[in-house]
Design a protein around this motif. Structure first.
Motif, PDB file in Angstrom:
ATOM      1  N   PRO A   3       2.868 -53.277  54.172  1.00 36.23           N
ATOM      2  CA  PRO A   3       2.169 -51.949  53.680  1.00 36.23           C
ATOM      3  C   PRO A   3       0.461 -52.513  53.826  1.00 36.23           C
ATOM      4  O   PRO A   3      -0.290 -51.462  54.274  1.00 36.23           O
ATOM      5  CB  PRO A   3       2.444 -51.506  52.171  1.00 36.23           C
ATOM      6  CG  PRO A   3       3.734 -52.404  52.130  1.00 36.23           C
ATOM      7  CD  PRO A   3       3.735 -53.500  53.029  1.00 36.23           C
ATOM      8  N   ALA A   4       0.166 -53.487  53.142  1.00 32.86           N
ATOM      9  CA  ALA A   4      -1.409 -53.938  53.393  1.00 32.86           C
ATOM     10  C   ALA A   4      -1.845 -53.734  54.938  1.00 32.86           C
ATOM     11  O   ALA A   4      -3.047 -53.456  55.238  1.00 32.86           O
ATOM     12  CB  ALA A   4      -1.619 -54.990  52.746  1.00 32.86           C
ATOM     13  N   LEU A   5      -1.044 -54.524  55.740  1.00 31.14           N
ATOM     14  CA  LEU A   5      -1.501 -54.626  57.250  1.00 31.14           C
ATOM     15  C   LEU A   5      -1.362 -53.067  57.834  1.00 31.14           C
ATOM     16  O   LEU A   5      -2.297 -52.599  58.523  1.00 31.14           O
ATOM     17  CB  LEU A   5      -0.568 -55.528  57.961  1.00 31.14           C
ATOM     18  CG  LEU A   5      -0.946 -56.936  57.550  1.00 31.14           C
ATOM     19  CD1 LEU A   5       0.232 -57.597  58.280  1.00 31.14           C
ATOM     20  CD2 LEU A   5      -2.049 -57.284  57.903  1.00 31.14           C
ATOM     21  N   ARG A   6      -0.518 -52.044  57.509  1.00 28.73           N
ATOM     22  CA  ARG A   6      -0.500 -51.082  57.928  1.00 28.73           C
ATOM     23  C   ARG A   6      -1.727 -50.165  57.557  1.00 28.73           C
ATOM     24  O   ARG A   6      -2.320 -49.337  58.253  1.00 28.73           O
ATOM     25  CB  ARG A   6       0.968 -50.266  57.557  1.00 28.73           C
ATOM     26  CG  ARG A   6       2.127 -50.568  58.286  1.00 28.73           C
ATOM     27  CD  ARG A   6       3.190 -49.805  58.120  1.00 28.73           C
ATOM     28  NE  ARG A   6       3.514 -49.449  56.605  1.00 28.73           N
ATOM     29  CZ  ARG A   6       4.535 -50.071  56.157  1.00 28.73           C
ATOM     30  NH1 ARG A   6       5.101 -50.809  56.839  1.00 28.73           N
ATOM     31  NH2 ARG A   6       4.782 -49.852  54.818  1.00 28.73           N
ATOM     32  N   CYS A   7      -2.098 -50.139  56.195  1.00 27.82           N
ATOM     33  CA  CYS A   7      -3.483 -49.474  55.758  1.00 27.82           C
ATOM     34  C   CYS A   7      -4.570 -50.331  56.325  1.00 27.82           C
ATOM     35  O   CYS A   7      -5.394 -49.309  56.915  1.00 27.82           O
ATOM     36  CB  CYS A   7      -3.538 -49.803  54.204  1.00 27.82           C
ATOM     37  SG  CYS A   7      -2.070 -49.036  53.311  1.00 27.82           S
ATOM     38  N   SER A   8      -4.593 -51.303  56.697  1.00 29.33           N
ATOM     39  CA  SER A   8      -5.625 -51.684  57.658  1.00 29.33           C
ATOM     40  C   SER A   8      -5.869 -51.285  58.645  1.00 29.33           C
ATOM     41  O   SER A   8      -6.832 -51.014  59.262  1.00 29.33           O
ATOM     42  CB  SER A   8      -5.977 -53.220  57.288  1.00 29.33           C
ATOM     43  OG  SER A   8      -5.735 -53.917  55.964  1.00 29.33           O
ATOM     44  N   ALA A  55      -7.250 -59.344  64.629  1.00 28.37           N
ATOM     45  CA  ALA A  55      -6.163 -58.970  63.710  1.00 28.37           C
ATOM     46  C   ALA A  55      -4.712 -58.820  63.984  1.00 28.37           C
ATOM     47  O   ALA A  55      -4.008 -59.283  63.486  1.00 28.37           O
ATOM     48  CB  ALA A  55      -6.959 -58.053  62.822  1.00 28.37           C
ATOM     49  N   LEU A  56      -4.730 -57.917  65.198  1.00 31.57           N
ATOM     50  CA  LEU A  56      -3.553 -57.718  65.763  1.00 31.57           C
ATOM     51  C   LEU A  56      -2.846 -59.028  66.464  1.00 31.57           C
ATOM     52  O   LEU A  56      -1.617 -59.122  65.932  1.00 31.57           O
ATOM     53  CB  LEU A  56      -3.534 -56.680  66.860  1.00 31.57           C
ATOM     54  CG  LEU A  56      -2.192 -56.280  67.537  1.00 31.57           C
ATOM     55  CD1 LEU A  56      -1.528 -55.571  66.443  1.00 31.57           C
ATOM     56  CD2 LEU A  56      -2.426 -55.152  68.499  1.00 31.57           C
ATOM     57  N   THR A  61       1.298 -62.833  65.676  1.00 31.12           N
ATOM     58  CA  THR A  61       1.650 -64.289  65.643  1.00 31.12           C
ATOM     59  C   THR A  61       2.488 -64.284  64.228  1.00 31.12           C
ATOM     60  O   THR A  61       3.586 -65.159  64.565  1.00 31.12           O
ATOM     61  CB  THR A  61       0.281 -65.170  65.700  1.00 31.12           C
ATOM     62  OG1 THR A  61      -0.281 -64.846  66.814  1.00 31.12           O
ATOM     63  CG2 THR A  61       0.730 -66.528  65.864  1.00 31.12           C
ATOM     64  N   GLY A  62       1.950 -64.096  63.342  1.00 32.71           N
ATOM     65  CA  GLY A  62       2.666 -64.376  61.974  1.00 32.71           C
ATOM     66  C   GLY A  62       4.307 -63.605  62.043  1.00 32.71           C
ATOM     67  O   GLY A  62       5.062 -63.980  61.790  1.00 32.71           O
ATOM     68  N   ARG A  63       4.035 -62.381  62.612  1.00 34.15           N
ATOM     69  CA  ARG A  63       5.310 -61.503  62.803  1.00 34.15           C
ATOM     70  C   ARG A  63       6.287 -62.273  63.666  1.00 34.15           C
ATOM     71  O   ARG A  63       7.429 -62.529  63.204  1.00 34.15           O
ATOM     72  CB  ARG A  63       4.968 -60.221  63.300  1.00 34.15           C
ATOM     73  CG  ARG A  63       6.267 -59.206  63.438  1.00 34.15           C
ATOM     74  CD  ARG A  63       6.784 -59.028  62.253  1.00 34.15           C
ATOM     75  NE  ARG A  63       7.889 -58.192  62.237  1.00 34.15           N
ATOM     76  CZ  ARG A  63       8.701 -57.674  61.283  1.00 34.15           C
ATOM     77  NH1 ARG A  63       8.511 -57.885  59.960  1.00 34.15           N
ATOM     78  NH2 ARG A  63       9.518 -56.693  61.431  1.00 34.15           N
ATOM     79  N   ALA A  64       5.832 -62.804  64.759  1.00 33.07           N
ATOM     80  CA  ALA A  64       6.446 -63.594  65.488  1.00 33.07           C
ATOM     81  C   ALA A  64       7.037 -64.925  65.020  1.00 33.07           C
ATOM     82  O   ALA A  64       8.328 -65.289  65.130  1.00 33.07           O
ATOM     83  CB  ALA A  64       5.821 -63.848  66.934  1.00 33.07           C
ATOM     84  N   ARG A  65       6.339 -65.570  64.182  1.00 32.22           N
ATOM     85  CA  ARG A  65       6.921 -66.817  63.469  1.00 32.22           C
ATOM     86  C   ARG A  65       7.996 -66.387  62.452  1.00 32.22           C
ATOM     87  O   ARG A  65       8.988 -67.044  62.268  1.00 32.22           O
ATOM     88  CB  ARG A  65       6.006 -67.614  62.916  1.00 32.22           C
ATOM     89  CG  ARG A  65       4.642 -68.009  63.879  1.00 32.22           C
ATOM     90  CD  ARG A  65       3.539 -68.828  63.033  1.00 32.22           C
ATOM     91  NE  ARG A  65       2.476 -69.483  64.044  1.00 32.22           N
ATOM     92  CZ  ARG A  65       1.622 -70.080  63.585  1.00 32.22           C
ATOM     93  NH1 ARG A  65       1.096 -69.908  62.219  1.00 32.22           N
ATOM     94  NH2 ARG A  65       0.635 -70.810  64.260  1.00 32.22           N
ATOM     95  N   ARG A  66       7.657 -65.380  61.542  1.00 28.60           N
ATOM     96  CA  ARG A  66       8.614 -65.191  60.819  1.00 28.60           C
ATOM     97  C   ARG A  66      10.225 -64.624  61.535  1.00 28.60           C
ATOM     98  O   ARG A  66      10.992 -64.992  60.948  1.00 28.60           O
ATOM     99  CB  ARG A  66       8.240 -63.792  59.782  1.00 28.60           C
ATOM    100  CG  ARG A  66       7.182 -64.135  58.627  1.00 28.60           C
ATOM    101  CD  ARG A  66       6.861 -63.166  57.839  1.00 28.60           C
ATOM    102  NE  ARG A  66       6.357 -61.841  58.518  1.00 28.60           N
ATOM    103  CZ  ARG A  66       5.132 -61.811  58.692  1.00 28.60           C
ATOM    104  NH1 ARG A  66       4.308 -62.477  58.303  1.00 28.60           N
ATOM    105  NH2 ARG A  66       4.695 -60.513  59.211  1.00 28.60           N
ATOM    106  N   VAL A  67      10.009 -63.982  62.574  1.00 29.99           N
ATOM    107  CA  VAL A  67      10.983 -63.593  63.278  1.00 29.99           C
ATOM    108  C   VAL A  67      11.794 -64.527  63.833  1.00 29.99           C
ATOM    109  O   VAL A  67      13.119 -64.822  63.705  1.00 29.99           O
ATOM    110  CB  VAL A  67      10.622 -62.464  64.245  1.00 29.99           C
ATOM    111  CG1 VAL A  67      11.843 -62.050  65.382  1.00 29.99           C
ATOM    112  CG2 VAL A  67      10.432 -60.961  63.769  1.00 29.99           C
ATOM    113  N   ALA A  68      10.893 -65.833  64.228  1.00 30.05           N
ATOM    114  CA  ALA A  68      11.523 -66.734  64.520  1.00 30.05           C
ATOM    115  C   ALA A  68      12.324 -67.411  63.633  1.00 30.05           C
ATOM    116  O   ALA A  68      13.528 -68.227  63.798  1.00 30.05           O
ATOM    117  CB  ALA A  68      10.524 -67.669  65.280  1.00 30.05           C
TER     118      ALA A  68
END
Length: 398
Positions: A3-8, A55-56, A61-68
């Motif tokens: 949610p925080a990232l979506r708001c930003s 930021a994107l 990158t974080g999203r990809a790491r979490r997905v990995a």
């Protein structure tokens, strides 16, 4: 997306749109001024764009790491599940192999008694094929004289109880009766709810036949032993009767007494010699009750001797019921074999007349000796007066 990232991201897009609109408005109003002032504003827009791209990129990158990481964890869990499924499959395969190769009938059925599985062991025992029995009620195997067994067993299974090694009878396809031993267990689903019953049936017909044959053999053996024992008892009875007749008709006194001298048995001769009418008048009384008063004191010594040495013999003087003294020559022996309490067996002969004759003879002998002595004294005396006085004195002495 968090949610925080979506708001930003939304705020950034709004700022970027506002800045662009303002810049376009200014460009329409003052073209010359815009040429001079768009340079720093363009730099601002470019900065915003670069920051948003950065930021994107960080977010992606974080999203990809979490997905990995999640993919690795999911892959590991999937491998573990596959391994467990393989193990479960191997276990099921082994269980299926055991069921298929078992000599026992293994039958699955619903709580209503409808057959849902039927292994080759069931085919061998009952003669029905799997196709014939799937969907049939288990009651087709129950003989008419056992109508309530299935209902009672299923009621126990519904309560979660197990029926162990229940021996009964079932019917084969050819109508023959089969002796079986049943073990019935409840079947539960993943939630623990009882959904059916599993029955393991073992054919015990041969065992029953062997047991029955053994029982008949034992019965025949026992019957033979019984007849042999009856013959032996009959022989003993005849022997006992002959012995009893011998004892009862004997002129000798035959008796038994316990270690304290209490009479346990007496024959008719003893009853008669002591002047009584019935044996019951003597039984239970001590032998010493019938001894003459001058020999009663010897009774304890007699008991001590017979109990110590195992036998004794001699003479006893008994009083009859009428007070007459009778002499008996006895021989008594101790018997202990096969008895909880030892007893003394005795046999005695009435020697009263012989003893009286011997005493009379001894008395006569003593008198003869006295006469002989007197005669010798008389023959030695020559004086007539002295001789007459001597004869008078000796006669008075005699």
């Amino acid at each position: 997306m968090r949610p925080a990232l979506r708001c930003s991201a939304v705020l950034f897009c709004l700022l970027l749109a506002t800045a662009t609109a303002s810049l376009a408005e200014e460009n329409r109003i003052t073209p010359m001024a815009t040429a001079r002032s768009t340079i720093p504003e363009a730099e601002i827009v470019v900065g915003f764009l670069a920051a948003s791209l950065l930021a994107l990129a960080v977010y992606l990158t974080g999203r990809a790491r979490r997905v990995a990481k999640k993919a690795v964890a999911d892959n590991r869990e999937l491998k573990q599940q596959i391994t467990e499924l393989k193990r479960a499959g191997e276990t099921l395969s082994r269980l299926a192999s055991i069921v298929e190769s078992s000599d026992d009938a293994i039958i699955g059925k619903t709580l209503d008694g409808i057959i849902v599985s039927w292994n080759p062991g069931a085919e061998r025992i009952y003669g029905y094929s799997q196709e014939e029995m799937i969907g049939q009620p288990i009651s087709v195997l129950v003989p008419p004289d056992h109508p309530d067994e299935v209902i009672q067993i299923l009621e126990k299974v519904k309560r979660g109880e197990r029926v162990d090694h229940f021996e009964t009878v079932r019917m084969g396809k050819d109508g023959r009766r089969i002796d079986v031993s049943l073990t019935v267990s409840p079947i539960k689903d993943a939630t623990g709810e009882i959904t059916g019953a599993s029955t393991i049936t073992r054919d015990i017909t041969e065992r029953k036949r062997a047991v029955e044959a053994l029982r008949h053999s034992e019965e025949r053996h026992l019957e033979a032993l019984r007849h042999s024992e009856e013959r032996h008892l009959e022989a003993l009875r005849h022997s006992e009767e002959r012995y009893r007749n011998l004892v009862e008709n004997s002129e000798a006194l035959i008796y038994t007494h316990d270690p304290d001298g209490k009479l346990l048995s007496v024959n008719r001769a003893m009853v008669r010699h002591l002047g009584y009418s019935f044996a019951e008048e003597l039984l239970g009384r001590k032998l010493s009750d019938f001894l003459a008063s001058d020999v009663v004191h010897l009774f304890d010594a007699y008991l001590e001797t017979v109990m110590k040495d195992g036998h004794t013999e001699g003479y006893m003087k008994l009083l009859t019921r009428g007070g007459e003294e009778r002499f008996f020559e006895y021989r008594n022996s101790l018997r202990t074999e096969g008895l909880a309490t030892p007893i003394v067996q005795g046999i005695a002969h009435d020697v009263t007349e012989r003893m009286q004759a011997e005493m009379a003879l001894a008395k006569r002998t003593r008198r003869m000796q006295s006469l002989r002595t007197i005669t010798l004294e008389i023959t030695r005396e020559l004086d007539l007066k002295t001789l007459l006085g001597l004869i008078t004195r000796k006669a008075a002495a005699l």
